[in-house]
Design a protein around this motif. Structure first.
Motif, PDB file in Angstrom:
ATOM      1  N   LYS A   8       0.849  -1.191   0.000  1.00  0.00           N
ATOM      2  CA  LYS A   8       0.000   0.000   0.000  1.00  0.00           C
ATOM      3  C   LYS A   8       0.884   1.240   0.000  1.00  0.00           C
ATOM      4  O   LYS A   8       1.826   1.347   0.795  1.00  0.00           O
ATOM      5  N   VAL A   9       0.578   2.190  -0.885  1.00  0.00           N
ATOM      6  CA  VAL A   9       1.412   3.376  -0.990  1.00  0.00           C
ATOM      7  C   VAL A   9       0.615   4.571  -1.459  1.00  0.00           C
ATOM      8  O   VAL A   9      -0.262   4.457  -2.314  1.00  0.00           O
ATOM      9  N   ASP A  10       0.909   5.694  -0.867  1.00  0.00           N
ATOM     10  CA  ASP A  10       0.486   6.998  -1.360  1.00  0.00           C
ATOM     11  C   ASP A  10       1.711   7.601  -2.026  1.00  0.00           C
ATOM     12  O   ASP A  10       2.671   7.970  -1.343  1.00  0.00           O
ATOM     13  N   VAL A  11       1.727   7.677  -3.352  1.00  0.00           N
ATOM     14  CA  VAL A  11       2.948   8.074  -4.051  1.00  0.00           C
ATOM     15  C   VAL A  11       3.332   9.518  -3.816  1.00  0.00           C
ATOM     16  O   VAL A  11       4.453   9.931  -4.144  1.00  0.00           O
ATOM     17  N   SER A  12       2.436  10.309  -3.238  1.00  0.00           N
ATOM     18  CA  SER A  12       2.778  11.697  -2.929  1.00  0.00           C
ATOM     19  C   SER A  12       3.536  11.828  -1.612  1.00  0.00           C
ATOM     20  O   SER A  12       3.995  12.913  -1.253  1.00  0.00           O
ATOM     21  N   ASN A  13       3.689  10.703  -0.903  1.00  0.00           N
ATOM     22  CA  ASN A  13       4.347  10.687   0.397  1.00  0.00           C
ATOM     23  C   ASN A  13       5.737  10.066   0.263  1.00  0.00           C
ATOM     24  O   ASN A  13       5.862   8.877  -0.043  1.00  0.00           O
ATOM     25  N   SER A  14       6.756  10.852   0.508  1.00  0.00           N
ATOM     26  CA  SER A  14       8.131  10.402   0.298  1.00  0.00           C
ATOM     27  C   SER A  14       8.466   9.165   1.122  1.00  0.00           C
ATOM     28  O   SER A  14       9.092   8.225   0.613  1.00  0.00           O
ATOM     29  N   GLU A  15       8.077   9.148   2.393  1.00  0.00           N
ATOM     30  CA  GLU A  15       8.402   8.015   3.250  1.00  0.00           C
ATOM     31  C   GLU A  15       7.735   6.737   2.742  1.00  0.00           C
ATOM     32  O   GLU A  15       8.344   5.659   2.760  1.00  0.00           O
ATOM     33  N   GLN A  16       6.505   6.848   2.265  1.00  0.00           N
ATOM     34  CA  GLN A  16       5.813   5.667   1.759  1.00  0.00           C
ATOM     35  C   GLN A  16       6.429   5.175   0.455  1.00  0.00           C
ATOM     36  O   GLN A  16       6.479   3.958   0.205  1.00  0.00           O
ATOM     37  N   VAL A  17       6.890   6.095  -0.377  1.00  0.00           N
ATOM     38  CA  VAL A  17       7.548   5.682  -1.625  1.00  0.00           C
ATOM     39  C   VAL A  17       8.857   4.957  -1.310  1.00  0.00           C
ATOM     40  O   VAL A  17       9.173   3.925  -1.910  1.00  0.00           O
ATOM     41  N   GLN A  18       9.625   5.492  -0.370  1.00  0.00           N
ATOM     42  CA  GLN A  18      10.859   4.813   0.029  1.00  0.00           C
ATOM     43  C   GLN A  18      10.556   3.420   0.580  1.00  0.00           C
ATOM     44  O   GLN A  18      11.278   2.457   0.291  1.00  0.00           O
ATOM     45  N   ALA A  19       9.493   3.330   1.365  1.00  0.00           N
ATOM     46  CA  ALA A  19       9.106   2.035   1.928  1.00  0.00           C
ATOM     47  C   ALA A  19       8.672   1.071   0.831  1.00  0.00           C
ATOM     48  O   ALA A  19       8.924  -0.144   0.923  1.00  0.00           O
TER      49      ALA A  19
END
Length: 256
Positions: free
Chosen positions: A63-74
């Motif tokens: 699950k990812v919100d691509v506008s969120n840097s931490e989630q993209v890194q994760a």
């Protein structure tokens, strides 16, 4: 039948719970890639994973919100933790185009759309590049733009601006990373029959019969699988001398 042109490769496809992203993820899995389904919609994303596995492929959901840097890194780290590396990425996640003219666009929706369609693509590309450079074996990144990145439409200024931007970030990344054997290209779909397009038709009160001839020399909407084929070629070694360019999968729309 799809040849196993991605055998041994690991791919991320964002926005792959439905539409073009789903079709791309399934095609990549059929071509023998291990695929990470990256999307905000967990229920639909997990269903895509199940369908790929039931067809004999390998896939996992994050699950990812691509506008969120931490989630993209994760997301990138999840891919490496799950499948050991990252070879290919298709940055496809996007919001439905806006519907206001330039003199009265919705500023809140502008910010939301830009955060996903442009910043999201840039963030995904950023951390995918970092991982590929760290591995030292090259890679292929495909950013999904749109015909709106070349030929603007009225009443969706935010979407047009974002998709022009996707072309720009693709060219910059290609210029900077060719020396690392990382190829960065884009695909510009035309009118593709997806839930997003059907929603736009409903939003603007249009029918396929009256709208398709305006957008296609073939007088029909494209299928998500047809766009997936363009991404598959760019992801494979068959396109090993291609970087910094855009495939126009638009039935000739931008040629006139």
């Amino acid at each position: 039948m799809v040849f196993p042109v991605l055998e041994g490769k690991v791919a991320i496809v964002t926005g792959s719970a439905m539409g073009m992203g789903e079709a791309t993820a399934k095609l990549f899995a059929e071509a023998k890639a291990k695929v990470v389904i990256a999307d905000f919609n967990e229920e639909k994303g997990q269903k895509v994973v199940e369908e790929i596995k039931n067809a004999g492929g390998e896939a996992a959901f994050v699950k990812v919100d691509v506008s969120n840097s931490e989630q993209v890194q994760a997301m990138v780290q999840f891919t490496v933790d799950t499948f050991g590396k990252l070879d290919v990425a298709v940055n496809n996640a996007a919001l439905t185009p806006d519907d206001k003219p330039a003199d009265s666009f919705d500023e809140d929706y502008w910010d939301r759309l830009m955060s996903v369609d442009l910043k999201g693509a840039a963030l995904c590309q950023k951390y995918e590049l970092q991982q590929m450079k760290k591995q030292g074996n090259g890679g292929s990144i495909i950013n999904i733009s749109s015909v709106s990145g070349y030929r603007p439409q009225p009443d969706n200024i935010a979407y047009v601006a974002a998709k022009h931007g996707v072309i720009g970030i693709t060219k910059v990344a290609a210029l900077e990373n060719g020396k690392f054997n990382i190829r960065v290209n884009s695909v510009a779909p035309g009118a593709i029959d997806t839930p997003m397009l059907r929603g736009a038709l409903e939003q603007f009160g249009l029918s396929e019969e009256e709208y398709a001839p305006q957008l296609s020399l073939l007088n029909r909407f494209g299928q998500a699988e047809e766009i997936a084929q363009a991404s598959l070629w760019l992801a494979s070694d068959a396109s090993s001398y291609v970087t910094g360019t855009t495939i126009h999968a638009d039935a000739g729309y931008t040629s006139r």
